[in-house]
Design an enzyme around this catalytic site. Structure first.
Site, PDB file in Angstrom:
ATOM      1  N   HIS A  85      15.741  30.383   9.572  1.00 18.88           N
ATOM      2  CA  HIS A  85      15.925  29.749   8.458  1.00 18.88           C
ATOM      3  C   HIS A  85      16.485  28.107   8.227  1.00 18.88           C
ATOM      4  CE1 HIS A  85      20.358  30.318   8.323  1.00 18.88           C
ATOM      5  NE2 HIS A  85      20.174  31.167   9.508  1.00 18.88           N
ATOM      6  N   ASP A  87      18.316  26.779   5.473  1.00 17.91           N
ATOM      7  CA  ASP A  87      19.278  26.706   4.633  1.00 17.91           C
ATOM      8  C   ASP A  87      20.323  26.873   5.442  1.00 17.91           C
ATOM      9  OD1 ASP A  87      18.553  29.688   4.841  1.00 17.91           O
ATOM     10  OD2 ASP A  87      20.139  29.957   3.443  1.00 17.91           O
ATOM     11  N   ASP A 117      23.112  27.085  13.443  1.00 17.27           N
ATOM     12  CA  ASP A 117      22.509  28.291  12.482  1.00 17.27           C
ATOM     13  C   ASP A 117      21.884  27.549  11.194  1.00 17.27           C
ATOM     14  OD1 ASP A 117      22.251  30.781  11.254  1.00 17.27           O
ATOM     15  OD2 ASP A 117      24.409  30.337  10.278  1.00 17.27           O
ATOM     16  N   GLU A 151      18.750  32.652   3.888  1.00 14.90           N
ATOM     17  CA  GLU A 151      19.391  33.557   4.593  1.00 14.90           C
ATOM     18  C   GLU A 151      20.767  33.643   4.292  1.00 14.90           C
ATOM     19  OE1 GLU A 151      21.440  35.129   7.689  1.00 14.90           O
ATOM     20  OE2 GLU A 151      21.555  33.214   7.097  1.00 14.90           O
ATOM     21  N   GLU A 152      21.455  32.693   3.995  1.00 15.96           N
ATOM     22  CA  GLU A 152      22.879  32.261   3.962  1.00 15.96           C
ATOM     23  C   GLU A 152      23.432  33.052   2.443  1.00 15.96           C
ATOM     24  OE1 GLU A 152      24.639  31.787   6.214  1.00 15.96           O
ATOM     25  OE2 GLU A 152      23.581  30.570   7.604  1.00 15.96           O
ATOM     26  N   ASP A 175      18.206  33.914  15.316  1.00 11.13           N
ATOM     27  CA  ASP A 175      19.279  33.672  14.309  1.00 11.13           C
ATOM     28  C   ASP A 175      20.660  34.440  14.710  1.00 11.13           C
ATOM     29  OD1 ASP A 175      20.758  33.000  11.906  1.00 11.13           O
ATOM     30  OD2 ASP A 175      20.205  34.825  11.131  1.00 11.13           O
ATOM     31  N   ARG A 346      31.508  44.605   7.327  1.00  9.92           N
ATOM     32  CA  ARG A 346      30.620  44.813   8.208  1.00  9.92           C
ATOM     33  C   ARG A 346      31.212  46.586   8.589  1.00  9.92           C
ATOM     34  NH1 ARG A 346      27.908  39.581   8.790  1.00  9.92           N
ATOM     35  NH2 ARG A 346      28.788  38.561   7.014  1.00  9.92           N
ATOM     36  N   HIS A 435      29.381  28.037  11.021  1.00  8.28           N
ATOM     37  CA  HIS A 435      30.297  28.053   9.891  1.00  8.28           C
ATOM     38  C   HIS A 435      31.240  27.364   9.623  1.00  8.28           C
ATOM     39  CE1 HIS A 435      27.725  31.666   8.071  1.00  8.28           C
ATOM     40  NE2 HIS A 435      26.905  31.015   8.720  1.00  8.28           N
TER      41      HIS A 435
END
Length: 462
Positions: A85, A87, A117, A151-152, A175, A346, A435
């Site tokens: 990805h 983005d 990423d 994706e994000e 990823d 998660r 991130h």
């Protein structure tokens, strides 16, 4: 035994760094949709650049209405798919030492948003394709590079793509991390809303975080009706590990309390310090007028500072395959009597979303708050005995000299909602600031990625 071509990766490192530098220059954060630009202008322009690059390289490119593009290496149906990805997450709220959208090479690293990423890994795959093309090697099986741009923010791009085209039977994404990720936890994004009353001693605003899938590095609250020295003393007496408090006098007798922690990906919250929950814990100690004190106290109990396992809200669990549940209070935007929060959960393969959501919703309802899930994804588990996974593990072992094995993570790679996809790299450690501020990829690691992806393509497609 490694193919002689794969060993030539270092000869292509400079061109890979150049390509990555160009990709980083696009601020491909999700923006306002425009005509034929479903995720905003920058995401569409980044896809267009990649499409032209791949087309100029001689690959057959298709554009799926700027949701995604594909580049086929050979003829016929693709039997291998590599999914990346372009983005990226926003940079607001992070203190960079260089322009995040102008790649900077220093100390053997390429710094910039998307470096790890997922623009760096995408550049490595494209470079591996160039190596194979330049060599003249004929592949028996066609493979397809798939580049998406959402994706994000929920992978709506792949939802659109798979309505038009099926994924190849073999699918991996760079990823994640090495060796091979075949288990990903389930994901729940839960929005929390409510209202509050106040009087002279009031919470005027509370803001924190910048994205839903990260530990918030910063948060701030504006309050009124309190003495400046009293607030400074409160902050001094209630320090939270890893978080810095600061207090500022503002106009109209208001006070701004700011917290600075450490950002981290929501799948590994133990690596960060949550500035938002630290601030809520502090605010819960203030005697506000109205019912805001009760709401803040409830939030501090359900999401206490330092709790990343969901113990406060009663959903903690774990299993041997995928580990412990994680839970992050990641966003806050509260003002004018209205509360708004977002959480990222998660959960391990031993649970389903229906085991988690009702518990959290009930606890929040008891606190006078409402909850609604904005994203629900069940755990992902690919068979570690598949031929593709065995091949990828052999590639990893031969290229690194290390033992290959399947691992489980906190969910969220690009193949999460596919049937048999796995993540294969490209991270070598957690020390890449993904991130966060000063995100980077090591140039030596980028070179090794090129070698590994070249070898993987050759073994799976020759």
């Amino acid at each position: 035994m490694i193919n002689e071509l794969s060993k030539k990766a270092s000869e292509y490192t400079d061109s890979a760094v150049k390509l990555l530098t160009e990709l980083i220059s696009f601020k491909s954060v999700m923006g306002e949709p425009r005509e034929n630009m479903p995720y905003g202008k920058e995401c569409a322009e980044c896809l267009a650049f990649a499409a032209k690059t791949l087309s100029d390289d001689g690959f057959k490119v298709r554009n799926f209405d700027n949701h995604a593009i594909t580049a086929d290496f050979g003829e016929g149906e693709a039997e291998l798919g590599i999914l990346c990805h372009l983005d990226v997450v926003p940079t607001e709220g992070h203190e960079w030492h260089s322009d995040p959208f102008k790649a900077e090479v220093r100390e053997g690293r390429v710094y910039g948003r998307g470096a790890i990423d997922d623009k760096g890994p995408a550049a490595a795959v494209i470079t591996a394709m160039r190596m194979i093309r330049d060599s003249g090697i004929k592949l028996r099986k066609n493979f397809r590079l798939i580049l998406g741009s959402n994706e994000e923010n929920g992978s709506a791009d792949m939802e659109y793509y798979t309505k038009k085209e099926k994924f190849p039977p073999m699918l991996f994404t760079p990823d994640g991390s090495f060796p091979v990720i075949n288990i990903e936890k389930g994901m729940i994004r839960l929005g929390i809303t409510g209202s509050y009353t106040s009087g002279n001693k009031s919470l005027l605003s509370l803001k924190g975080g910048s994205v839903a899938n990260a530990v918030p590095e910063r948060a701030e609250a504006v309050i009124s009706g309190f003495g400046f020295e009293d607030i400074r003393k409160l902050c001094s007496e209630n320090q939270s590990e890893g978080v810095i408090f600061s207090v500022e006098n503002q106009e109209n007798n208001t006070i701004c309390i700011k917290t600075k922690g450490k950002g981290a990906h929501a799948s590994t919250p133990e690596q960060g310090y949550n500035a938002l929950t630290a601030l809520i814990t502090l605010l819960s100690k203030l005697p506000f007028d109205g019912d805001i004190s009760d709401k803040l106290t409830a939030m501090s109990q359900l999401y206490p500072y330092g709790d990343s396992a969901g113990k406060g809200i009663g959903v903690s669990c774990s299993d041997e395959l995928s580990g412990e549940l994680t839970l992050v209070l990641s966003l806050a935007d509260c003002h004018d009597g209205e509360l708004s929060f977002m959480t990222d959960c998660r959960f391990p393969v031993c649970r389903r979303s229906t085991d988690i959501i009702p518990v959290m919703t009930e606890k929040l309802t008891q606190a006078g708050l409402s909850a609604a899930a904005s994203l629900v994804s069940e755990p992902h588990h690919a068979d570690e005995n598949s031929e593709m996974i065995k091949t990828l593990l052999s590639v990893y072992e031969d290229c690194t000299g290390k033992k290959g094995k399947c691992i489980a993570i906190g969910g969220g790679t690009y193949v999460h909602d596919t049937e048999n996809g796995v993540a294969f790299g490209a991270e070598w450690s957690d020390e890449n600031n993904m991130h966060g501020a000063d995100e980077f990829i090591g140039i030596d690691e980028l070179t090794k990625d090129i070698e590994i992806y070249c070898e993987a393509i050759l073994r799976l497609c020759m």
